[in-house]
Write an enzyme that holds these catalytic residues in place. Structure first.
Site, PDB file in Angstrom:
ATOM      1  N   GLU A 220       0.870  -1.342  -0.036  1.00 35.02           N
ATOM      2  CA  GLU A 220       0.066  -0.001  -0.135  1.00 35.02           C
ATOM      3  C   GLU A 220       0.927   1.328  -0.167  1.00 35.02           C
ATOM      4  OE1 GLU A 220      -2.894  -0.139   3.221  1.00 35.02           O
ATOM      5  OE2 GLU A 220      -3.645  -1.860   2.606  1.00 35.02           O
TER       6      GLU A 220
ATOM      7  N   GLU B   8       9.538  -7.354  -4.073  1.00 31.00           N
ATOM      8  CA  GLU B   8       9.408  -8.607  -3.457  1.00 31.00           C
ATOM      9  C   GLU B   8      10.554  -8.777  -1.987  1.00 31.00           C
ATOM     10  OE1 GLU B   8       8.604 -12.285  -5.310  1.00 31.00           O
ATOM     11  OE2 GLU B   8       7.828 -11.121  -7.076  1.00 31.00           O
TER      12      GLU B   8
END
Lengths: 267, 378
Positions: free
Chosen positions: B125, B361
């Site tokens: 987010e 990631e």
């Protein structure tokens, strides 16, 4: 319908380097691949199978044990069954001896599999020898009609019709099945294997036929059965660089050409 | 030592595909910001999307090393072309394989393996990156559904995904232990994607926000147990690390493959770049470090295949292979001088593509936290 595709394993000519000092080709580390025109023949056969799933595609090659890689490669892109013809007595066979062996192999595979081949496809020539002999000679041995250098074929009603590109355009010819057709480059590219088909090909059984399995006449194979004799091999001398005439207009180019020819005493 | 004949054949197949299909268009993919559908169709047909997906869900059920072989070869030519396949083999399917019901697995995974559908992974987010547990997306129970509100960002493939795994807080007071994962159909009322991010590199695969406004998600789309979603997210990211580490060693090898021939041709001060000892030593250093990075990736993959705990190994591989890979690409670009800075040469794109590898990631710093945590305890 049953199709036999004849395959030759050849060195990947794009990866061959030339030792310019010794004037020899450097063959070390050059990978072996399926002859490119043979891949078009196989793709053509597999496309016939795609359209008619009852079709079975067989491949055969004559060559040493390492041709197994070529057979696995063919199985991974749609061939149903692959046969190798491997026997030391076949070493040094020329094109005539090779086509003799392949004709006997075709008959032997038919007997083993309980099928008859309606169509035999070959590449029109091999990247190494470049003779273009084997397909036509195979047709002669089998006494089948032959069509050479086809870029597209259709099979219908017991006949094969083929499109043959010519300098002027193309001609379409047909032959009654069973027939031998040699393929040139097709409009379509051979398909890729998938991870799944590749792994299945690695596990496939690839039968090996020997001279004894084919009941061959020993006089017809190997060096003894090969009427072609190689007298010598050499690297051709390079032609000297030509002269390019490209003036601003065609007329000026023509004038320059006639002036040069005149100066040289040719005209 | 790490690979068998099947692995080598799979690698050869991926290499042929990458050299014939990707190399000629890698710069085009970057400039048009689009991977052609034809490429995805081919990759799906060849089985690349389902390499690690179990056979019962339409995949090939192969091991991590098979996946490494394909990823490495594709990334030598185009990391962008590897993104969707890497997602299908990890972020898109791992949450369902880890936490999904049999029905959910059967419903979604086969279509991902075949390339028919894409599942995006919505964790990050605007205010919750490395600190994913600080997310503010909320899911509130309402009868037979949950109502989702919030915004996810940098979501790879969101603009073309049919579904996205969304992580949202169901019990905000419980922090990381109050997060639940949902399979959200992107066509539901209230779901929208923001503008495509104008990225520095890895152009060709659209990345955007996923905005959720009063989205009613039926309860059968809850993935796993309520309040257990954060564990699913972290476990999924563990599986993803190996893929990014492959991107690191792939692009570094691709850069070496560009630089070495160039250095044999390019002359300055009357000799080839390859004849300057300073540059030879620099490239020798790159080669040695790339080899070490590659072995760290192979080692982590091997441990995963042997069902050993590879948490630390995968973090070390991701950290080392991407940091090293980025540095090698940068050094290779340096060999091209000014030509390395223009788009005419692929090395310019490779450098931009490689830059994200130490970020997404799990940043390098997060990998260091994981590695240090294994060393000292958390």
């Amino acid at each position: 319908m049953n199709i036999l595709v004849c395959i030759k394993q050849v060195p990947d000519i794009e990866k061959i380097k030339v030792d310019s000092a010794k004037k020899v080709m450097i063959m070390d580390g050059v990978p072996n691949i399926v002859n490119q025109f043979d891949t078009y023949a196989l793709e053509t056969a597999v496309r016939i199978k795609d359209a008619d799933p009852a079709t079975k595609v067989f491949v055969v090659t004559m060559g040493p044990a390492q041709t197994k890689d070529a057979m696995k490669s063919c199985l991974s892109v749609g061939a149903d069954r692959a046969y190798m013809v491997t026997d030391d007595v076949m070493n040094d066979s020329d094109t005539l001896a090779t086509s003799y062996v392949l004709s006997a192999a075709a008959k032997a595979i038919e007997a083993r599999e309980g099928v008859t081949f309606d169509l035999i496809l070959c590449g029109k020539q091999a990247a190494d020898g470049d003779t273009g002999h084997v397909g036509p000679q195979l047709a002669e041995y089998l006494n089948y009609p032959q069509i050479t250098s086809a870029s597209e074929i259709t099979v219908d009603g017991g006949k094969v019709s083929a499109r043959r590109p010519t300098d002027e355009g193309a001609e379409v010819v047909a032959a009654v099945l069973p027939a031998v057709v040699t393929m040139s480059q097709t409009a379509y590219e051979p398909r890729y294997a998938s991870v799944k088909t590749k792994m299945a090909a690695n596990r496939a059984e690839i039968p090996v036929l020997t001279a004894a399995d084919l009941s061959l006449d020993a006089a017809g194979v190997g060096l003894a059965g090969s009427p072609s004799k190689v007298i010598k091999t050499f690297v051709p001398e390079r032609k000297k660089g030509g002269l390019k005439i490209q003036e601003e207009t065609g007329e000026l180019s023509a004038q320059k050409l006639t002036a040069l020819l005149s100066d040289a005493g040719v005209i | 030592m790490f690979f068998n004949d099947d692995h080598n054949d799979i690698r050869a197949l991926a290499r042929e595909f990458a050299e014939k299909e990707l190399a000629p268009i890698a710069n085009e993919i970057d400039q048009n910001d689009e991977v052609p559908q034809r490429i995805y169709d081919l990759m799906a047909e060849m089985g690349f999307f389902g390499l690690k997906i179990p056979e019962e869900y339409g995949g090939l059920g192969l091991d991590t090393r098979s996946y490494v072989c394909v990823m490495e070869e594709i990334c030598k030519k185009s990391i962008a072309a590897s993104l969707v396949m890497s997602s299908c083999n990890s972020l898109s399917t791992a949450p369902m394989l880890l936490a999904g019901t049999e029905e959910q697995k059967q419903k979604y995974i086969p279509k991902i393996a075949s390339g028919e559908e894409f599942m995006a992974f919505g964790l990050t987010e605007p205010g919750a990156g490395s600190d994913a547990a600080s997310m503010t997306t909320r899911a509130v129970e309402d009868g037979d559904s949950y109502i989702l509100n919030g915004r996810k960002c940098f979501i790879t493939g969101a603009p073309f995904a049919q579904n996205t795994v969304i992580f949202a807080k169901t019990s905000p007071e419980k922090g990381a232990k109050g997060i639940t994962s949902f399979i959200v159909d992107m066509s539901l009322p209230g779901v929208s994607v923001g503008k495509h991010e104008d990225k520095m590199g890895l152009r060709g695969v659209a990345t955007s926000d996923v905005v959720l406004e009063d989205v009613r998600v039926p309860k059968d789309c809850i993935l796993g147990e309520i309040d257990r979603g954060f564990i699913t997210a972290m476990k999924t990211l563990n599986t993803g690390r190996i893929g990014v580490s492959c991107q690191g060693i792939g692009v570094a090898q691709g850069a070496m493959d560009e630089a070495v021939p160039y250095m044999k041709e390019r002359k300055q001060f009357g000799q080839r770049l390859a004849d300057f000892q300073g540059l030879r030593f620099l490239m020798a250093d790159c080669e040695a470090r790339l080899n070490a990075a590659r072995l760290s990736v192979y080692n982590a993959a091997y441990m995963m295949d042997m069902k050993e705990d590879a948490t630390k190994a995968a973090s070390m591989a991701k950290y080392f292979a991407t940091e090293t890979g980025l540095d090698i690409v940068s050094k290779c670009l340096q060999m091209f001088g000014g030509y390395g800075y223009v788009k005419e040469y692929p090395i310019e794109r490779m450098y931009r593509d490689a830059r994200v590898l130490t970020i997404f990631e799990g940043t390098s710093q997060v990998q260091q936290i994981v590695i240090a945590g294994e060393l000292f305890g958390r």
